[in-house]
Design an enzyme around this catalytic site. Structure first.
Site, short mmCIF file in Angstrom:
data_model
loop_
_atom_site.label_atom_id
_atom_site.label_comp_id
_atom_site.label_asym_id
_atom_site.label_seq_id
_atom_site.Cartn_x
_atom_site.Cartn_y
_atom_site.Cartn_z
N ALA A 65 0.84 -1.15 0.03
CA ALA A 65 0.09 -0.21 -0.09
C ALA A 65 0.82 1.14 -0.06
CB ALA A 65 -0.89 -0.16 1.26
N GLY A 110 0.57 -4.87 0.77
CA GLY A 110 -0.78 -4.93 -0.18
C GLY A 110 -0.47 -5.56 -1.32
N GLU A 113 -1.06 -9.32 -0.71
CA GLU A 113 -2.48 -9.31 -0.61
C GLU A 113 -3.07 -9.42 -1.78
OE1 GLU A 113 -2.25 -6.06 2.62
OE2 GLU A 113 -3.55 -7.64 3.57
N GLU A 133 4.61 -5.37 7.10
CA GLU A 133 3.74 -4.35 7.94
C GLU A 133 4.43 -4.03 9.17
OE1 GLU A 133 2.28 -6.51 5.94
OE2 GLU A 133 0.89 -5.69 4.83
N1 DAK Z 1 4.53 3.25 -0.68
C1 DAK Z 1 5.15 4.14 -1.17
N2 DAK Z 1 6.27 4.18 -1.89
C2 DAK Z 1 6.97 3.26 -2.08
C3 DAK Z 1 6.54 1.89 -1.48
C4 DAK Z 1 5.38 2.17 -0.81
N3 DAK Z 1 4.94 0.81 -0.26
N4 DAK Z 1 7.73 1.11 -1.68
C5 DAK Z 1 8.63 1.92 -2.46
N5 DAK Z 1 8.14 3.07 -2.76
C6 DAK Z 1 8.92 4.19 -3.35
C7 DAK Z 1 10.11 4.60 -2.55
O1 DAK Z 1 9.70 5.70 -1.42
C8 DAK Z 1 11.25 5.24 -3.65
O2 DAK Z 1 10.60 6.54 -3.97
P1 DAK Z 1 11.78 7.72 -4.05
O3 DAK Z 1 12.42 7.76 -3.03
O4 DAK Z 1 12.19 7.27 -5.46
O5 DAK Z 1 10.46 8.86 -4.39
C9 DAK Z 1 10.65 4.34 -5.09
O6 DAK Z 1 9.51 3.72 -4.69
C10 DAK Z 1 11.76 3.27 -5.06
O7 DAK Z 1 12.12 2.45 -3.80
P2 DAK Z 1 13.50 2.21 -3.10
O8 DAK Z 1 14.47 3.39 -3.50
O9 DAK Z 1 13.33 1.94 -1.64
O10 DAK Z 1 13.91 1.00 -4.04
P3 DAK Z 1 14.93 -0.25 -3.54
O11 DAK Z 1 14.97 -1.11 -4.91
O12 DAK Z 1 16.13 0.22 -2.71
O13 DAK Z 1 13.92 -1.08 -2.67
C11 DAK Z 1 11.85 -2.02 -1.76
C12 DAK Z 1 12.49 -1.85 -3.06
C13 DAK Z 1 10.74 -2.65 -2.54
C14 DAK Z 1 12.56 -3.16 -1.07
C15 DAK Z 1 11.76 -0.93 -0.89
O14 DAK Z 1 10.98 0.08 -1.63
C16 DAK Z 1 10.75 -1.13 0.28
O15 DAK Z 1 10.85 -1.79 1.29
N6 DAK Z 1 9.46 -0.71 0.15
C17 DAK Z 1 8.42 -0.53 1.16
C18 DAK Z 1 8.09 -2.16 1.21
C19 DAK Z 1 7.01 -2.24 2.48
O16 DAK Z 1 7.11 -1.76 3.53
N7 DAK Z 1 5.75 -2.52 2.09
C20 DAK Z 1 4.72 -2.62 2.65
C21 DAK Z 1 3.85 -1.23 2.64
S1 DAK Z 1 2.65 -1.40 4.11
C22 DAK Z 1 -4.20 -0.78 6.14
C23 DAK Z 1 -4.11 -0.96 4.66
C24 DAK Z 1 -3.25 -1.57 4.01
C25 DAK Z 1 -2.10 -2.11 4.84
C26 DAK Z 1 -2.08 -1.74 6.05
C27 DAK Z 1 -3.00 -1.25 6.73
N8 DAK Z 1 -5.04 -0.12 6.56
C28 DAK Z 1 -5.62 1.08 6.36
C29 DAK Z 1 -5.44 -0.51 7.94
C30 DAK Z 1 -0.93 -2.61 4.16
C31 DAK Z 1 0.39 -1.98 4.27
C32 DAK Z 1 1.33 -2.22 3.66
O17 DAK Z 1 1.17 -2.65 2.42
#
Ligand code: DAK
Length: 255
Positions: A65, A110, A113, A133
């Site tokens: 997300a 997400g 998911e 998360e």
């Molecule tokens: N959201 C927004 N931007 C994201 C992102 C994300 N999930 N993942 C990556 N990006 C963005 C980065 O911020 C970066 O942006 P700039 O700095 O260039 O502006 C760009 O994409 C490239 O990412 P990286 O520079 O980090 O690229 P790398 O190759 O170094 O790393 C990575 C790739 C996928 C390993 C890393 O980006 C990463 O760890 N991303 C976050 C992964 C993550 O934590 N995903 C889970 C997200 S939380 C809920 C509803 C839904 C959810 C929970 C609760 N409620 C409303 C209750 C679900 C939550 C999630 O999905």
């Protein structure tokens, strides 16, 4: 609706949906959910379509997300965002035609998911899977806690959810999270191959298999079996008759 997050192509009765916001690793924002709702409600329901495929552009399938959109939400907005996503994924799951995830890269949060709301998953060797998360002080919000344990069992689901470990495509295959792993440049060909196999079968039988299996797993065995009998019976005298006659007459069925 003009699509900003999705690219759509249609070929041989297969609808390909590519999530296309590679600069943000295809992170899911409100606009994505609106566009996917439109696809599921109005585009994927076209009479000729037999299978839908979802993939991502660039390095990610979907990296979760959109954290940038979620960061300022209050509790009420968070719940709303969660319900929005849950509803979209639920309607994807309930779409009559099968949906295949072609996981080209990161499928995190997400993104995993979303992949789990598809009917099955093929992955490239480059794919990585995780529910990170808890790294963010969150839990999955799009029913990932429910789907993951149903797909891979309690212990593997809890391991993935509690550790945020990013697992490889081979490990995902081993625990049954994906059904096939192929080289990156073969992914779409392999997915297309299996989509065409499905598209060649009795179209109503395909829809009924999906519906009965999906409804059945949410109910008890006897109720599910009753549903199976009803749907089995409904194919007699039409598509099923044609399929059986074609077999006996040694010809291809004319669906
Ligand atoms: N959201 C927004 N931007 C994201 C992102 C994300 N999930 N993942 C990556 N990006 C963005 C980065 O911020 C970066 O942006 P700039 O700095 O260039 O502006 C760009 O994409 C490239 O990412 P990286 O520079 O980090 O690229 P790398 O190759 O170094 O790393 C990575 C790739 C996928 C390993 C890393 O980006 C990463 O760890 N991303 C976050 C992964 C993550 O934590 N995903 C889970 C997200 S939380 C809920 C509803 C839904 C959810 C929970 C609760 N409620 C409303 C209750 C679900 C939550 C999630 O999905």
């Amino acid at each position: 609706m003009e699509f900003k997050n999705l690219k759509l192509t249609e070929k041989d009765d297969i609808l390909y949906v590519t999530i296309s916001r590679p600069e943000a690793m295809n992170a899911l924002n409100t606009r994505f959910f609106q566009e996917m709702d439109e696809v599921v409600a109005n585009l994927a329901t076209k009479e000729n379509l037999k299978v839908m495929v979802i993939t991502g552009e660039g390095k990610a399938f979907v990296a979760g997300a959109d954290i940038a959109e979620m960061v300022d939400m209050n509790s009420e907005e968070g719940t709303k965002f969660s319900i929005l996503g849950q509803n979209t994924f639920r309607s994807l799951e309930k779409l009559e035609i099968p949906v295949i995830a072609a996981i080209n890269g990161y499928a995190l949060g997400g993104g995993l998911e979303l992949a789990m709301a598809c009917d099955f998953r093929f992955a490239s060797t480059k794919a990585r899977f995780g529910q990170p998360e808890v790294n963010l002080g969150l839990i999955p919000g799009y029913a990932g806690t429910q789907r993951l344990s149903r797909l891979v069992g309690l212990a593997d689901a809890l391991y993935i959810l509690l550790t945020s470990d990013m697992i490889s495509a081979d490990d995902a295959l081993r625990i049954g999270l994906v059904q096939k792993v192929v080289e990156p440049d073969e992914l779409m060909d392999e997915v297309t191959k299996v989509a065409k196999i499905i598209a060649s079968k009795g179209p109503n039988a395909i829809k009924k298999v999906k519906a009965v299996v999906r409804k059945g797993i949410e109910t008890d065995f006897i109720t599910g079996s009753k549903l199976e009998s009803e749907q089995f019976g409904s194919l007699f005298g039409n598509e099923g008759e044609e399929g059986m006659r074609a077999f006996l007459e040694k010809r291809k069925p004319n669906w």
